[in-house]
Write a protein that holds these residues in place. Structure first.
Motif, PDB file in Angstrom:
ATOM      1  N   VAL A 264     -14.422   4.200  72.879  1.00 44.85           N
ATOM      2  CA  VAL A 264     -14.212   4.204  74.329  1.00 44.85           C
ATOM      3  C   VAL A 264     -12.720   4.116  74.649  1.00 44.85           C
ATOM      4  CG1 VAL A 264     -14.747   3.052  76.508  1.00 44.85           C
ATOM      5  CG2 VAL A 264     -16.497   3.225  74.722  1.00 44.85           C
ATOM      6  N   GLU A 265     -11.993   3.281  73.900  1.00 44.20           N
ATOM      7  CA  GLU A 265     -10.555   3.162  74.144  1.00 44.20           C
ATOM      8  C   GLU A 265      -9.832   4.473  73.865  1.00 44.20           C
ATOM      9  OE1 GLU A 265      -8.990   0.735  75.580  1.00 44.20           O
ATOM     10  OE2 GLU A 265     -10.819  -0.471  75.733  1.00 44.20           O
ATOM     11  N   SER A 266     -10.367   5.288  72.968  1.00 43.26           N
ATOM     12  CA  SER A 266      -9.736   6.579  72.690  1.00 43.26           C
ATOM     13  C   SER A 266      -9.853   7.525  73.882  1.00 43.26           C
ATOM     14  CB  SER A 266     -10.362   7.223  71.443  1.00 43.26           C
ATOM     15  OG  SER A 266     -11.683   7.664  71.699  1.00 43.26           O
ATOM     16  N   LEU A 267     -10.770   7.230  74.797  1.00 49.97           N
ATOM     17  CA  LEU A 267     -10.846   7.976  76.052  1.00 49.97           C
ATOM     18  C   LEU A 267      -9.927   7.377  77.107  1.00 49.97           C
ATOM     19  CD1 LEU A 267     -14.734   8.394  76.408  1.00 49.97           C
ATOM     20  CD2 LEU A 267     -13.113  10.010  75.413  1.00 49.97           C
ATOM     21  N   LEU A 268      -9.849   6.056  77.121  1.00 52.65           N
ATOM     22  CA  LEU A 268      -9.122   5.352  78.176  1.00 52.65           C
ATOM     23  C   LEU A 268      -7.609   5.417  78.019  1.00 52.65           C
ATOM     24  CD1 LEU A 268     -11.304   2.116  78.400  1.00 52.65           C
ATOM     25  CD2 LEU A 268     -11.382   4.090  79.917  1.00 52.65           C
ATOM     26  N   LYS A 269      -7.151   5.592  76.776  1.00 52.07           N
ATOM     27  CA  LYS A 269      -5.717   5.555  76.517  1.00 52.07           C
ATOM     28  C   LYS A 269      -5.122   6.971  76.508  1.00 52.07           C
ATOM     29  CE  LYS A 269      -5.389   1.051  75.728  1.00 52.07           C
ATOM     30  NZ  LYS A 269      -6.768   0.620  75.950  1.00 52.07           N
ATOM     31  N   GLU A 270      -4.234   7.235  77.439  1.00 51.50           N
ATOM     32  CA  GLU A 270      -3.597   8.553  77.500  1.00 51.50           C
ATOM     33  C   GLU A 270      -2.825   8.852  76.223  1.00 51.50           C
ATOM     34  OE1 GLU A 270      -0.514  11.068  80.372  1.00 51.50           O
ATOM     35  OE2 GLU A 270      -1.240   9.080  80.971  1.00 51.50           O
ATOM     36  N   GLU A 271      -2.231   7.803  75.618  1.00 53.24           N
ATOM     37  CA  GLU A 271      -1.409   7.982  74.423  1.00 53.24           C
ATOM     38  C   GLU A 271      -2.205   8.445  73.205  1.00 53.24           C
ATOM     39  OE1 GLU A 271      -0.866   3.769  75.543  1.00 53.24           O
ATOM     40  OE2 GLU A 271      -1.806   5.388  76.674  1.00 53.24           O
ATOM     41  N   ALA A 272      -3.544   8.370  73.279  1.00 53.65           N
ATOM     42  CA  ALA A 272      -4.372   8.789  72.155  1.00 53.65           C
ATOM     43  C   ALA A 272      -4.442  10.301  72.008  1.00 53.65           C
ATOM     44  CB  ALA A 272      -5.789   8.225  72.295  1.00 53.65           C
ATOM     45  N   ARG A 273      -4.062  11.024  73.034  1.00 54.38           N
ATOM     46  CA  ARG A 273      -4.209  12.483  73.015  1.00 54.38           C
ATOM     47  C   ARG A 273      -3.475  13.093  71.828  1.00 54.38           C
ATOM     48  NH1 ARG A 273      -0.466  15.969  74.825  1.00 54.38           N
ATOM     49  NH2 ARG A 273      -2.139  17.338  75.584  1.00 54.38           N
ATOM     50  N   GLY A 274      -4.166  13.992  71.135  1.00 53.89           N
ATOM     51  CA  GLY A 274      -3.557  14.702  70.021  1.00 53.89           C
ATOM     52  C   GLY A 274      -3.315  13.860  68.788  1.00 53.89           C
ATOM     53  N   GLN A 275      -3.956  12.702  68.702  1.00 50.09           N
ATOM     54  CA  GLN A 275      -3.689  11.789  67.592  1.00 50.09           C
ATOM     55  C   GLN A 275      -4.846  11.732  66.604  1.00 50.09           C
ATOM     56  OE1 GLN A 275      -0.867  10.247  67.020  1.00 50.09           O
ATOM     57  NE2 GLN A 275       0.168  10.687  68.949  1.00 50.09           N
ATOM     58  N   ARG A 276      -4.478  11.564  65.344  1.00 47.36           N
ATOM     59  CA  ARG A 276      -5.418  11.229  64.271  1.00 47.36           C
ATOM     60  C   ARG A 276      -5.230   9.733  64.017  1.00 47.36           C
ATOM     61  NH1 ARG A 276      -5.353  12.952  57.893  1.00 47.36           N
ATOM     62  NH2 ARG A 276      -7.608  13.194  57.653  1.00 47.36           N
ATOM     63  N   LEU A 277      -6.300   8.930  64.202  1.00 50.75           N
ATOM     64  CA  LEU A 277      -6.145   7.483  64.209  1.00 50.75           C
ATOM     65  C   LEU A 277      -7.075   6.809  63.204  1.00 50.75           C
ATOM     66  CD1 LEU A 277      -6.071   6.966  68.087  1.00 50.75           C
ATOM     67  CD2 LEU A 277      -4.106   6.901  66.540  1.00 50.75           C
ATOM     68  N   ILE A 278      -6.488   6.149  62.214  1.00 55.33           N
ATOM     69  CA  ILE A 278      -7.263   5.323  61.289  1.00 55.33           C
ATOM     70  C   ILE A 278      -7.633   4.035  62.003  1.00 55.33           C
ATOM     71  CG2 ILE A 278      -7.201   4.039  59.122  1.00 55.33           C
ATOM     72  CD1 ILE A 278      -5.158   6.073  58.086  1.00 55.33           C
ATOM     73  N   VAL A 279      -8.916   3.665  61.972  1.00 47.87           N
ATOM     74  CA  VAL A 279      -9.366   2.434  62.622  1.00 47.87           C
ATOM     75  C   VAL A 279     -10.072   1.547  61.591  1.00 47.87           C
ATOM     76  CG1 VAL A 279      -9.490   3.190  65.022  1.00 47.87           C
ATOM     77  CG2 VAL A 279     -11.368   3.752  63.489  1.00 47.87           C
ATOM     78  N   THR A 280      -9.374   0.543  61.111  1.00 44.39           N
ATOM     79  CA  THR A 280      -9.973  -0.397  60.163  1.00 44.39           C
ATOM     80  C   THR A 280      -9.821  -1.806  60.710  1.00 44.39           C
ATOM     81  OG1 THR A 280      -7.946  -0.773  58.914  1.00 44.39           O
ATOM     82  CG2 THR A 280      -9.306   1.070  58.228  1.00 44.39           C
ATOM     83  N   GLY A 281     -10.831  -2.607  60.525  1.00 44.83           N
ATOM     84  CA  GLY A 281     -10.779  -3.965  61.039  1.00 44.83           C
ATOM     85  C   GLY A 281     -10.229  -4.962  60.044  1.00 44.83           C
ATOM     86  N   HIS A 282     -10.871  -5.047  58.857  1.00 46.43           N
ATOM     87  CA  HIS A 282     -10.542  -6.093  57.897  1.00 46.43           C
ATOM     88  C   HIS A 282     -10.673  -5.598  56.457  1.00 46.43           C
ATOM     89  CE1 HIS A 282     -10.598  -9.172  61.038  1.00 46.43           C
ATOM     90  NE2 HIS A 282     -11.728  -8.650  61.461  1.00 46.43           N
ATOM     91  N   GLU A 283     -10.039  -6.335  55.565  1.00 48.42           N
ATOM     92  CA  GLU A 283     -10.232  -6.160  54.127  1.00 48.42           C
ATOM     93  C   GLU A 283     -11.259  -7.184  53.654  1.00 48.42           C
ATOM     94  OE1 GLU A 283      -6.364  -6.746  52.518  1.00 48.42           O
ATOM     95  OE2 GLU A 283      -5.468  -5.114  53.683  1.00 48.42           O
ATOM     96  N   PHE A 284     -12.004  -6.847  52.599  1.00 51.92           N
ATOM     97  CA  PHE A 284     -13.033  -7.778  52.116  1.00 51.92           C
ATOM     98  C   PHE A 284     -13.353  -7.506  50.657  1.00 51.92           C
ATOM     99  CE2 PHE A 284     -15.546  -4.031  52.889  1.00 51.92           C
ATOM    100  CZ  PHE A 284     -16.598  -4.111  51.984  1.00 51.92           C
ATOM    101  N   VAL A 285     -14.007  -8.477  50.022  1.00 52.71           N
ATOM    102  CA  VAL A 285     -14.727  -8.274  48.761  1.00 52.71           C
ATOM    103  C   VAL A 285     -16.149  -8.748  49.002  1.00 52.71           C
ATOM    104  CG1 VAL A 285     -12.721  -8.481  47.247  1.00 52.71           C
ATOM    105  CG2 VAL A 285     -14.027 -10.527  47.855  1.00 52.71           C
ATOM    106  N   TRP A 286     -17.091  -8.271  48.194  1.00 52.04           N
ATOM    107  CA  TRP A 286     -18.500  -8.600  48.418  1.00 52.04           C
ATOM    108  C   TRP A 286     -18.764 -10.107  48.317  1.00 52.04           C
ATOM    109  CZ3 TRP A 286     -20.696  -5.088  50.983  1.00 52.04           C
ATOM    110  CH2 TRP A 286     -20.519  -3.725  50.709  1.00 52.04           C
TER     111      TRP A 286
END
Length: 352
Positions: A264-286
């Motif tokens: 949803v934020e990728s729609l709301l943010k004008e700066e997102a236009r034309g961008q390839r965006l990696i979206v990761t939250g956290h690092e983990f191990v099992w």
């Protein structure tokens, strides 16, 4: 184009694991949502799940999203598109079984978007970190990957090996090629119109997507992808006899609800236009997940908590999401919340 803060958003594959959360997030933010499914039975489930939103939820059935013109009618009066659906081929016999449907369904959608360029303002396509780089081999030096990277290794492998390809290479190749085709289509469209294509393109690139399930998965046999890995590694103790897999090999994940917010934020943010965006939250191990899960149920195998030392975790690949954190400004929930809510969901479903 400016940000999309209201109006009608088309979401493909509306009954999918992530898509149902995306629909919910959009509706809660006040958008009108039109979702696509492959059958009326799947549409009926989504309609019932989100019935509290009334007529702001519209559902259309597109049996074969690969066909040219398949999305023409569905895009009438649509302001933005979130392309979440990804064809899943069980036991593919050839890498083309993965690659062709992914490319065809993406291009079909973009061709229809081009026809509706007087109303469509933004198209957001869900890619995957498997489109960035091949998985690291044992012994490789850890590396950091950003949005400039492409998994050309997988593409080259399936092109050279064909039916003799490693079966794990088809999906990465499909994600790489379908995303690249999307960017190429957008570039050609702009060139054709002298740089005045009226909609812009964004691609979101997530790692594992994990968290509670609200779509029509009712049995553990229906689980696939990252959620199946979580079930196997955490709930079923698949790595009980592989200490290294539990305590040393690190990965990255995003909570499915945070991923919905990022969409949803990728729609709301004008700066997102034309961008390839990696979206990761956290690092983990099992083992980290297991230790948290055991706070909420005694049915989780213990793994090897005595061997878990965060300072010794090896993350072969770290996906750099600095750009998306700056542009989208999504606040990622703590790891404990994701694991707790997933385990409580399993208990509610009677799986634990």
């Amino acid at each position: 184009m400016p940000a999309i803060t209201s109006g009608r958003v088309l979401v493909t594959g509306a009954n999918g694991y992530a898509a149902t959360w995306i629909l919910k997030e959009l509706l809660e933010r006040g958008f009108i949502v039109r979702g696509t499914t492959r059958s009326e039975s799947k549409a009926a489930f989504v309609r019932d799940l989100l019935k509290s939103f009334g007529d702001r939820l519209e559902l259309v059935v597109i049996p074969d999203a690969r066909k040219e013109g398949a999305h023409d009618d569905a895009l009438k009066d649509v302001d933005a598109i979130l392309h979440v659906a990804s064809p899943t081929i069980l036991n593919p016999k050839h890498p083309d079984d993965d690659v062709r449907p992914a490319i065809q369904s993406t291009l079909s959608l973009l061709q229809s978007a081009f026809k509706h360029r007087d109303t469509v303002k933004r198209v957001v396509i869900t890619s995957s970190v498997v489109a960035l780089a091949p998985l690291a081999d044992p012994g490789d030096a850890p590396k950091v990957i950003d949005e400039s990277s492409w998994n050309d290794v997988a593409v080259q492998h399936v092109r050279e090996k064909g039916k003799d390809s490693d079966p794990h290479m088809g999906y990465p190749a499909s994600k790489t090629l379908s995303e690249r085709e999307a960017w190429a289509f957008w570039t050609r469209g702009n060139e054709k119109l002298g740089g005045k294509l009226d909609w812009d393109l964004v691609t979101l690139v997530p790692p594992f997507i994990l968290g509670p399930i609200i779509n029509d998965i009712t049995t553990t046999e229906q689980l696939n992808g990252p959620v199946q890995y979580f079930w196997s590694a955490v709930a079923k103790g698949a790595y009980q006899h592989d200490k290294d897999a539990l305590v040393r090999k690190g990965y990255q994940f995003i909570d499915v609800r945070d991923f919905a917010r990022a969409q949803v934020e990728s729609l709301l943010k004008e700066e997102a236009r034309g961008q390839r965006l990696i979206v990761t939250g956290h690092e983990f191990v099992w083992q980290q997940f297991i230790d948290i899960a055991r706070k909420y149920t005694d049915k989780i195998p213990p793994g090897h908590p005595e061997a878990y030392d965060p300072s010794k975790v090896v993350l072969p690949i770290r996906y750099d999401d600095e750009k998306s954190r700056k542009i989208l400004d999504v606040q990622y929930r703590p790891i404990e919340d994701t694991v707790r809510d997933t385990i409580e969901d399993y208990k509610y479903k009677g799986w634990l």
